[in-house]
Design a protein around this motif. Sequence first.
Motif, mmCIF file in Angstrom:
data_model
loop_
_atom_site.group_PDB
_atom_site.id
_atom_site.type_symbol
_atom_site.label_atom_id
_atom_site.label_comp_id
_atom_site.label_asym_id
_atom_site.label_seq_id
_atom_site.Cartn_x
_atom_site.Cartn_y
_atom_site.Cartn_z
ATOM 1 N N VAL A 104 0.527 2.068 8.138
ATOM 2 C CA VAL A 104 1.388 2.254 6.968
ATOM 3 C C VAL A 104 0.766 1.504 5.800
ATOM 4 N N ASP A 105 0.766 2.115 4.654
ATOM 5 C CA ASP A 105 0.191 1.491 3.460
ATOM 6 C C ASP A 105 1.082 0.328 3.034
ATOM 7 N N GLN A 106 0.537 -0.915 3.025
ATOM 8 C CA GLN A 106 1.298 -2.129 2.699
ATOM 9 C C GLN A 106 1.078 -2.593 1.265
ATOM 10 N N MET A 107 0.307 -1.859 0.487
ATOM 11 C CA MET A 107 0.000 -2.310 -0.873
ATOM 12 C C MET A 107 1.159 -1.989 -1.814
ATOM 13 N N ALA A 108 1.553 -2.991 -2.632
ATOM 14 C CA ALA A 108 2.592 -2.822 -3.645
ATOM 15 C C ALA A 108 1.981 -3.113 -5.009
ATOM 16 N N VAL A 109 2.092 -2.194 -5.914
ATOM 17 C CA VAL A 109 1.502 -2.327 -7.253
ATOM 18 C C VAL A 109 2.535 -2.964 -8.168
#
Length: 671
Positions: A82-87
């Motif tokens: 799951v993509d864990q990056m938060a912009v």
Amino acid sequence: FIHKCLLYATLQDEEEAVETGTGWEEWSQGKALVRPPDQMELTEAELKEDITRILTANNPHAPQNIVRYSVKERSYKPINVVDQMAVHCVLEGSLVHQDSEEARKLRVKEDFALLYIYDFDLHYKYLFVGFPQVNPIVDGGDVEEAADEDRPDSAVSRINKKEPKVTNQFNFSNRASQTLNNPMRDRICQTEPPPRSSFSATANQWEIYDAYVQELQKQEKNKEKQKGMHSQKDNGKSKKVMLMETQSEDVTKWTMASKILERTISQNTFDDIAQDFKYFEDASDEFREQEGTLLPLWKFQYDKAKTLSVTALCWNNKYQDLFAVGLGSYNFSRQGCGMLLFYSLKNPAFPEYIYPTSSGVMCLDIHAQHSHLVAVGFYDGCVAVYSLKEEGQEPVYKSTAKTGKHTDPVWQVRWQSDDMDNNHNFYSVSSDGRVVSWTLVKNELVFTDIIRLTLNGAVSEGTEGAQGGVSSGTSFDSHKQIDYMFLVGTEEGKIHKCSKTYSSQFLETYDAHSMAVDTVKWNYFHPKVFVSCSSDWTVKIWDHTINTPMFVFDLQAAVGDVAWSPYSSTVFAAVTTDGTVHVFDLSVNKYEAICQQLVVDKKKTKLTHVEFNPIHPVIIVGDDRGYVTSFKLSPNLRKKPKPTKTINIPKSGLAKLANVLYLPIVRVSIK
């Protein structure tokens, strides 16, 4: 007016400086820190305590139950990654390189943009930039102008002063390289123009008529030539065209050269095998006195003969590197064409001679003195003689139904000594019970029935007595020293000793085997000893003066063939259907083989024939898949008898076998 503007600008700068100084004193006064009322009060120990916090990059708001449809498994599968990056923030950059052309243009625009800060500055600086060469006449103007030029931020210094080169903040360097371009070359080729000729004629009616007449005459001449050629073919005296004759002359010139070149290339290709054939000796034989090995050498195969079985093998006595291979089939329900091949050890890649046959080849024999003559027996009962000197693929002699051919397969042929008229002749034996002598007289084969085999042991004198009691002959061999004596093996397992002079009865009958006798051969050295083999798994050594065998060897499989060694009287080899070669030496071991080696890869492959080379320590083995494999005998398998001062090698071989068999030495003299 300009002077007043400059004076007003100076006063403005002084007022700004005074205001800045007064504000700095007020700000620089000490200020007390304000503590929030809800702040906790901690002790010194609590303040010094280190509290560890582990920060992870996982997004707590990221979903953990995402599924995707799998086409391969036809079901929904959860996704583990799951993509864990938060912009949090995105800023589009507007940086340009300071040495680029775009940066220089932006820098010029920034300089002019400073002029638009205030209205007064706009008017003042615009006037100053617009008129850089105006010299004021007012007194003291030189001093003010010099003061303006000394200021680093003045407009005059910006215009007259060269812009310094900005240092490379990113340690960037431009490097250029250019590859070497190949020089251009122009190549021009011009062919010779085809020959041209100008032809012009007037087509009159009589010229057209003459042309048709000439064409008709040519056609009539061609028809006469074709009739003459057909008549010559019918008479057997056809002549080749001049063009074909010139081509055949050219072919004969380079045929021998191409054959030598092919052999040279083949020897270079199989150089390691040639070195083993000439020099290799198994050193381990020194440590095992009663055992030996077989070293594989060349493997001979022909692509068009893969479906056929090796039915006969025979070495050439004059050219020891040349041997003949007969190809046919032992499956009597699936008979077809056959083939006669000649291989050489100098070129194992391809046969030297190829003779296709309409019927399967079952046996063959090469003449001892005239090595170009080969006698062949076929499955359809015919016998033929091939000559290697003759061109073409047809035999020079062949029997037919009119000339007394056999009615059943021919199992063995053997060349005999020339008759009183010096005519070549050979014997053949077949399943029809006939032992026939074939004599080569001019252009035909003349047959003579020597003997007829019967089941009750008696020899029939006519064809009527042979009905209902015919015994099928399967093997044949002539005595090496006694010309009139020969042996015949039958399908019933019996061996008959016969004489050419007595055709009315057998000299002796041996109850040899329980199945058909596949091979019977006389010993090269001892005049009384012969060997036989059969599909009943046994190989037997006989003395023709005794009705019982002296040695019986059970090989645990059907025996296809057996052969005596030409260099030792006590050595012989046999092949079995399980793919094993057995080599015996009676002077070393009387009870079992001194070499038992599996020589084929596949279990379904059956060995059919074996033959010793007359000079070299090499044997060739044929199988039912059309392959012929050569092997080199180790030193323990080719021990020759040691000659003495009074006894030569043939006599010593005779004595060696006599000692083994406990037989007296018999000397036979033929007058």
